[in-house]
Scaffold this motif. Structure first.
Motif, PDB file in Angstrom:
ATOM      1  N   GLN A 131     -11.788  -8.580  -5.766  1.00  0.00           N
ATOM      2  CA  GLN A 131     -11.090  -7.472  -5.105  1.00  0.00           C
ATOM      3  C   GLN A 131     -11.408  -6.160  -5.824  1.00  0.00           C
ATOM      4  O   GLN A 131     -11.124  -6.013  -7.009  1.00  0.00           O
ATOM      5  CB  GLN A 131      -9.572  -7.703  -5.130  1.00  0.00           C
ATOM      6  CG  GLN A 131      -9.088  -8.754  -4.160  1.00  0.00           C
ATOM      7  CD  GLN A 131      -8.883  -8.193  -2.758  1.00  0.00           C
ATOM      8  OE1 GLN A 131      -9.427  -7.140  -2.410  1.00  0.00           O
ATOM      9  NE2 GLN A 131      -8.124  -8.881  -1.951  1.00  0.00           N
ATOM     10  N   PHE A 174     -10.976  -2.320  -7.074  1.00  0.00           N
ATOM     11  CA  PHE A 174      -9.854  -1.425  -7.355  1.00  0.00           C
ATOM     12  C   PHE A 174     -10.273  -0.420  -8.422  1.00  0.00           C
ATOM     13  O   PHE A 174     -11.324  -0.569  -9.059  1.00  0.00           O
ATOM     14  CB  PHE A 174      -8.613  -2.206  -7.794  1.00  0.00           C
ATOM     15  CG  PHE A 174      -8.693  -2.799  -9.181  1.00  0.00           C
ATOM     16  CD1 PHE A 174      -7.808  -2.393 -10.174  1.00  0.00           C
ATOM     17  CD2 PHE A 174      -9.634  -3.775  -9.500  1.00  0.00           C
ATOM     18  CE1 PHE A 174      -7.847  -2.940 -11.451  1.00  0.00           C
ATOM     19  CE2 PHE A 174      -9.686  -4.330 -10.774  1.00  0.00           C
ATOM     20  CZ  PHE A 174      -8.789  -3.907 -11.747  1.00  0.00           C
ATOM     21  N   PRO A 206      -7.075   0.466  -4.138  1.00  0.00           N
ATOM     22  CA  PRO A 206      -5.815   0.486  -4.900  1.00  0.00           C
ATOM     23  C   PRO A 206      -6.061   0.981  -6.321  1.00  0.00           C
ATOM     24  O   PRO A 206      -7.183   0.914  -6.837  1.00  0.00           O
ATOM     25  CB  PRO A 206      -5.362  -0.968  -4.885  1.00  0.00           C
ATOM     26  CG  PRO A 206      -6.608  -1.761  -4.679  1.00  0.00           C
ATOM     27  CD  PRO A 206      -7.524  -0.909  -3.845  1.00  0.00           C
ATOM     28  N   VAL A 239      -4.587   0.728 -10.365  1.00  0.00           N
ATOM     29  CA  VAL A 239      -3.733   0.120 -11.392  1.00  0.00           C
ATOM     30  C   VAL A 239      -3.862   0.979 -12.642  1.00  0.00           C
ATOM     31  O   VAL A 239      -4.971   1.218 -13.124  1.00  0.00           O
ATOM     32  CB  VAL A 239      -4.138  -1.326 -11.700  1.00  0.00           C
ATOM     33  CG1 VAL A 239      -3.256  -1.893 -12.812  1.00  0.00           C
ATOM     34  CG2 VAL A 239      -4.038  -2.198 -10.453  1.00  0.00           C
ATOM     35  N   LEU A 296      -2.228   1.500  -2.251  1.00  0.00           N
ATOM     36  CA  LEU A 296      -1.383   0.891  -3.281  1.00  0.00           C
ATOM     37  C   LEU A 296      -1.609   1.506  -4.659  1.00  0.00           C
ATOM     38  O   LEU A 296      -2.745   1.743  -5.061  1.00  0.00           O
ATOM     39  CB  LEU A 296      -1.671  -0.615  -3.348  1.00  0.00           C
ATOM     40  CG  LEU A 296      -0.942  -1.431  -4.419  1.00  0.00           C
ATOM     41  CD1 LEU A 296       0.564  -1.474  -4.138  1.00  0.00           C
ATOM     42  CD2 LEU A 296      -1.507  -2.850  -4.486  1.00  0.00           C
ATOM     43  N   HIS A 351      -3.895  -9.493  -9.288  1.00  0.00           N
ATOM     44  CA  HIS A 351      -4.737  -9.944  -8.182  1.00  0.00           C
ATOM     45  C   HIS A 351      -3.882 -10.315  -6.965  1.00  0.00           C
ATOM     46  O   HIS A 351      -4.207  -9.951  -5.832  1.00  0.00           O
ATOM     47  CB  HIS A 351      -5.583 -11.143  -8.595  1.00  0.00           C
ATOM     48  CG  HIS A 351      -6.339 -11.763  -7.453  1.00  0.00           C
ATOM     49  ND1 HIS A 351      -5.942 -12.932  -6.838  1.00  0.00           N
ATOM     50  CD2 HIS A 351      -7.448 -11.340  -6.784  1.00  0.00           C
ATOM     51  CE1 HIS A 351      -6.770 -13.213  -5.855  1.00  0.00           C
ATOM     52  NE2 HIS A 351      -7.698 -12.273  -5.798  1.00  0.00           N
ATOM     53  N   ILE A 388      -2.506  -7.073  -5.317  1.00  0.00           N
ATOM     54  CA  ILE A 388      -3.549  -6.331  -4.602  1.00  0.00           C
ATOM     55  C   ILE A 388      -3.930  -7.059  -3.317  1.00  0.00           C
ATOM     56  O   ILE A 388      -4.090  -6.447  -2.257  1.00  0.00           O
ATOM     57  CB  ILE A 388      -4.781  -6.128  -5.511  1.00  0.00           C
ATOM     58  CG1 ILE A 388      -4.443  -5.149  -6.646  1.00  0.00           C
ATOM     59  CG2 ILE A 388      -5.973  -5.613  -4.712  1.00  0.00           C
ATOM     60  CD1 ILE A 388      -5.527  -5.015  -7.694  1.00  0.00           C
ATOM     61  N   THR A 389      -4.046  -8.384  -3.398  1.00  0.00           N
ATOM     62  CA  THR A 389      -4.378  -9.172  -2.210  1.00  0.00           C
ATOM     63  C   THR A 389      -3.259  -9.109  -1.181  1.00  0.00           C
ATOM     64  O   THR A 389      -3.509  -8.940   0.026  1.00  0.00           O
ATOM     65  CB  THR A 389      -4.634 -10.635  -2.604  1.00  0.00           C
ATOM     66  OG1 THR A 389      -5.684 -10.698  -3.572  1.00  0.00           O
ATOM     67  CG2 THR A 389      -5.020 -11.458  -1.388  1.00  0.00           C
ATOM     68  N   HIS A 425      -1.185  -6.776  -0.638  1.00  0.00           N
ATOM     69  CA  HIS A 425      -1.111  -5.457  -0.002  1.00  0.00           C
ATOM     70  C   HIS A 425      -2.413  -5.078   0.702  1.00  0.00           C
ATOM     71  O   HIS A 425      -2.630  -3.926   1.057  1.00  0.00           O
ATOM     72  CB  HIS A 425      -0.743  -4.389  -1.035  1.00  0.00           C
ATOM     73  CG  HIS A 425       0.678  -4.434  -1.455  1.00  0.00           C
ATOM     74  ND1 HIS A 425       1.171  -5.412  -2.306  1.00  0.00           N
ATOM     75  CD2 HIS A 425       1.736  -3.660  -1.123  1.00  0.00           C
ATOM     76  CE1 HIS A 425       2.462  -5.202  -2.483  1.00  0.00           C
ATOM     77  NE2 HIS A 425       2.827  -4.167  -1.791  1.00  0.00           N
ATOM     78  N   GLY A 453      -5.562  -5.130  -0.381  1.00  0.00           N
ATOM     79  CA  GLY A 453      -6.666  -4.549  -1.157  1.00  0.00           C
ATOM     80  C   GLY A 453      -6.885  -3.097  -0.808  1.00  0.00           C
ATOM     81  O   GLY A 453      -6.031  -2.242  -0.981  1.00  0.00           O
ATOM     82  N   ARG A 487      -1.426  -0.305   3.657  1.00  0.00           N
ATOM     83  CA  ARG A 487      -0.299  -1.194   3.401  1.00  0.00           C
ATOM     84  C   ARG A 487       0.470  -1.418   4.688  1.00  0.00           C
ATOM     85  O   ARG A 487       0.532  -0.571   5.556  1.00  0.00           O
ATOM     86  CB  ARG A 487       0.644  -0.563   2.364  1.00  0.00           C
ATOM     87  CG  ARG A 487       0.018  -0.363   1.013  1.00  0.00           C
ATOM     88  CD  ARG A 487       1.103  -0.178  -0.027  1.00  0.00           C
ATOM     89  NE  ARG A 487       2.028   0.877   0.336  1.00  0.00           N
ATOM     90  CZ  ARG A 487       1.886   2.142  -0.031  1.00  0.00           C
ATOM     91  NH1 ARG A 487       0.843   2.511  -0.716  1.00  0.00           N
ATOM     92  NH2 ARG A 487       2.786   3.042   0.319  1.00  0.00           N
TER      93      ARG A 487
END
Length: 284
Positions: A118, A120, A155, A157, A193, A271, A274-275, A277, A279, A283
């Motif tokens: 994924q 990000f 997304p 983080v 996200l 993970h 994120i999955t 939502h 990726g 959202r």
């Protein structure tokens, strides 16, 4: 999500009692919480987490290596900002020493990566550099990384570890609270996200801005999180505060956090979120 609050089991106990020995420097590491002496190599193999639950600080490089898919991290270039906007005496020399000592340009590292495939954007603050304090470089690096994530519909983080705004940059530092918040607001309006992951310590202007603006606000166990210091608050309100005041667990109980996530479950948790939502898509 309650499973993430539990301390995970280990197949082999980290703590094995050996007789006291005179060890070469760096061979052993003492836990500041329970005072147990670990073999440093063995502690590193357990993500720098003691059996008592204490989470040792991680460098930005260690955090990224633990989190992302191997070889997937692409670091963003740092922003072009004035490094000493107030001509603060000896400040540039201190920045140079921290750069040499830590091997990083500033108190944050940002880039694009994947986690179990994924994509990000990840930003990691590093408390070894000026105690992770937020100046113009840190603020603009975060804002720039978030804007790039918004444009690429990815997304974000962001791992926080900071003593707050950097005093050597005065008002320029405080302006980064608004700078980062505006970028995150635009990211939110795009339906994307943002996960704020708070580590020890997260205080001052950082805690009052991007650290608490996540769609999900999570923290490592035992992390100190707050704006003003404990003694200042007690002197102001003239009351004794609870022993666990300003810890991650206290904030979770008070509804200020969504989860307290053990480091060994960090990768799986992020993970999954994120999955869940979608990726890089809108959202639900």
């Amino acid at each position: 999500m309650t499973a993430f609050f539990k301390k995970p089991k280990r197949y082999m106990p980290l703590r094995q009692r050996e007789p006291k020995i005179d060890a070469p420097q760096g061979l052993m590491t003492k836990c500041p919480a329970c005072k147990y002496m670990h073999y440093t190599k063995q502690l590193n193999e357990h993500h720098k987490v003691c059996d008592c639950g204490y989470h040792f600080p991680l460098s930005a490089d260690e955090r990224i290596a633990m989190l992302v898919d191997s070889g997937s991290f692409e670091q963003f270039a740092g922003p072009n900002v004035l490094r000493n906007p107030l001509d603060f005496p000896e400040y540039e020399e201190k920045l140079a020493k921290d750069k040499e000592r830590t091997g990083i340009e500033e108190a944050i590292v940002c880039g694009r990566a994947t986690i179990s495939g994924q994509p990000f954007v990840v930003c990691v603050m590093d408390a070894r550099f000026r105690m992770g304090s937020m100046g113009a470089y840190v603020g603009e690096a975060i804002a720039s990384a978030v804007r790039r994530a918004t444009a690429e519909r990815l997304p974000v983080v962001l791992f926080t570890a900071s003593g707050g705004a950097r005093m050597q940059e005065g008002m320029v530092s405080l302006m980064q609270m608004a700078n980062t918040s505006i970028a995150l607001k635009q990211h939110d309006e795009a339906g994307l996200l943002y996960i704020a992951y708070l580590t020890h310590p997260t205080t001052g202007g950082v805690s009052a801005s991007f650290a608490m603006l996540g769609d999900l606000n999570v923290a490592e166990p035992g992390a100190l999180i707050g704006f003003a210091g404990r003694r200042i608050i007690e002197q102001t309100i003239r009351e004794k505060l609870p022993e666990n005041f300003q810890t991650a667990e206290f904030l979770l109980e008070a509804g200020q956090l969504d989860a307290v996530v053990h480091r060994e479950q960090m990768r799986t948790f992020l993970h999954n979120m994120i999955t869940l939502h979608g990726g890089g898509v809108n959202r639900v």
